[in-house]
Design an enzyme around this catalytic site. Structure first.
Site, PDB file in Angstrom:
ATOM      1  N   ASP A 140      39.440  34.280  40.537  1.00  7.36           N
ATOM      2  CA  ASP A 140      37.992  34.328  40.702  1.00  7.36           C
ATOM      3  C   ASP A 140      37.547  33.424  41.843  1.00  7.36           C
ATOM      4  O   ASP A 140      38.366  32.790  42.512  1.00  7.36           O
ATOM      5  CB  ASP A 140      37.270  33.981  39.389  1.00  7.36           C
ATOM      6  N   LYS A 162      33.061  36.489  40.260  1.00  7.45           N
ATOM      7  CA  LYS A 162      31.709  36.769  39.787  1.00  7.45           C
ATOM      8  C   LYS A 162      30.773  35.698  40.324  1.00  7.45           C
ATOM      9  O   LYS A 162      31.154  34.540  40.477  1.00  7.45           O
ATOM     10  CB  LYS A 162      31.647  36.760  38.257  1.00  7.45           C
ATOM     11  N   MET A 278      26.913  25.698  34.711  1.00  8.06           N
ATOM     12  CA  MET A 278      26.131  26.853  35.166  1.00  8.06           C
ATOM     13  C   MET A 278      24.652  26.702  34.837  1.00  8.06           C
ATOM     14  O   MET A 278      23.982  27.658  34.458  1.00  8.06           O
ATOM     15  CB  MET A 278      26.689  28.148  34.540  1.00  8.06           C
TER      16      MET A 278
END
Length: 422
Positions: A140, A162, A278
């Site tokens: 990723d 992502k 996040m």
């Protein structure tokens, strides 16, 4: 641009796009395929299949050697670290299936490997070994090029990154890719930033693959909270200051907002260190919720973009003002947020205050530059140790037998001398 990649009913890969693409990550792939086609005197899928089978044979030959040396700074081809297109994946799968043919072909195995917060020096040895021996690597966007350089040169690279609002491949498609490669018999490594089981959706991938009969192993990584706090000198717990630490996600999937709000309210504890993953986009809301739930607005806090990497940026401030400061500094994801009295124990916090509270406080990392060559033993350390012990035992046995023969010879000489004297 190929956005949809799944196994078809026959176990092959299918794309919703009409033509293959490198998704902008590997512009030289088509050029190399054309050159290979002309060299082999074939074209189209036949050329791709021939190229992949040849690569597979060369990879097998390389693995005859028991020791592989891989340097973190040895200048791997940058194009090799990028994504490959659908046709390449199809022909690669076919080559793996042919390699795995036999009376009872066994499925491959999948390893979920945590790569830590970004610094390649914080990898585990097991992670480095698996990257050096994998057939295929799915990675990723949080996995740096420095870490990807440890991947063996024969591995197929597949990007499944992502970012907020855009996924190159949905989680369901990642599941299907992992299953397709494993069923073909490949050794599959799924690289994840941080730790696979800390907001890494590792549990979902394990559940899916296990339900389809695939054996899955998880290799832990240093999660961002541990790595970044250690680098900044912020203890997650400290006697008399913080008796617990809580990891919290800064966003929830649709329908889970209420549960997340409840978790935030419970985290408003002055004796708890709160680490938010996040959470940059929801930082203003998070701060309001925490203060509304009773947390002192002056509680020390810090936002860290790309911690433990050369691109690190650090913004200190109180929990009430951190959102504004981070916005003025232009912080971007991935950014980790830490809130609690322990932040004030950091040398960075103290230096930031002494310097008049500048917007950013980007003191250089305390870690020395990494200069490391990894010796990866393909047979495993245990097998090597056993072999060395066996050699040593054989040598000792031979030496013991030689000593016995010498003693027998000495006794014979003595007996002969005595007989002559008589």
């Amino acid at each position: 641009m190929t956005k949809f990649l799944l196994r078809g009913s026959s176990g092959s890969l299918a794309s919703s796009a009409s033509s293959p693409s490198t998704s902008g990550r590997c512009p030289a792939v088509i050029t190399r395929i054309g050159a290979a086609s002309r060299a082999l005197g074939v074209s189209g899928p036949a050329a791709l299949l021939a190229c992949n089978i040849a690569c597979s044979e060369r990879r097998a030959a390389r693995r005859v050697a028991s020791i592989i040396t891989r340097s973190i700074a040895d200048g791997h081809d940058a194009e090799r670290l990028k994504d490959c297109d659908v046709l390449q994946l199809e022909t690669f799968l076919q080559a793996i299936r042919e390699r795995n043919q036999g009376p009872s072909p066994a499925p491959g195995e999948v390893y979920l490997v945590g790569t830590g917060p970004g610094d390649p020096g914080l990898l585990t040895l097991r992670a480095a070994q698996l990257m050096a021996t994998a057939d295929v690597v799915l990675y990723d966007r949080l996995v740096s090029d420095e870490i990807l350089q440890l991947v063996g040169p024969g591995a197929r690279m597949v990007y499944v990154g992502k970012t907020a609002g855009y996924h190159t491949r949905r989680q369901e498609e990642i599941h299907e890719l992992l299953l397709a490669f494993a069923e073909a018999g490949a050794l599959v490594v799924r690289l994840k930033g941080g730790d696979p089981y800390v907001f890494g959706r590792g549990g979902e991938e394990v559940g899916y693959l296990s339900a389809h009969g695939i054996r899955v192993h998880c290799v832990p990584g240093i999660t961002a909270a541990a790595g970044i706090c250690a680098e900044l000198g912020i203890p997650l717990t400290h006697r008399g200051v913080a008796t617990s630490a809580r990891f919290l996600t800064g966003h929830s999937r649709e329908g889970g907002e209420e549960a997340l709000d409840e978790a935030v309210a419970l985290a408003a504890d002055p004796h708890t260190t709160l680490i938010v993953y996040m959470g940059l986009s929801n930082l203003a809301k998070l701060a309001c919720q925490l203060v509304g739930a009773g947390l002192d607005a002056a509680t020390p806090a810090v936002a860290v973009e790309r911690g433990t990497t050369p691109g690190r940026r650090v913004v200190y401030g109180s929990v009430a003002e951190l959102h504004e400061l981070a916005g003025r500094a232009g912080l971007r994801t991935p950014t980790l947020i830490m809130i609690g009295a322990v932040v004030a124990l950091s040398p960075g916090w103290q230096g930031w205050r002494a310097a008049g509270r500048p917007l950013e406080w980007n003191e250089a990392s305390s870690y020395p530059a990494l200069r490391l060559s990894l010796q990866v033993d393909m047979r495993g350390a245990g097998a090597k140790a056993e072999a060395e012990q066996a050699v040593a035992a054989a040598g000792e046995a031979a030496a013991g037998e030689a000593r016995k023969r010498a003693r027998r010879g000495s006794r014979g000489a003595e007996e002969a001398g005595l007989a002559g004297a008589v």
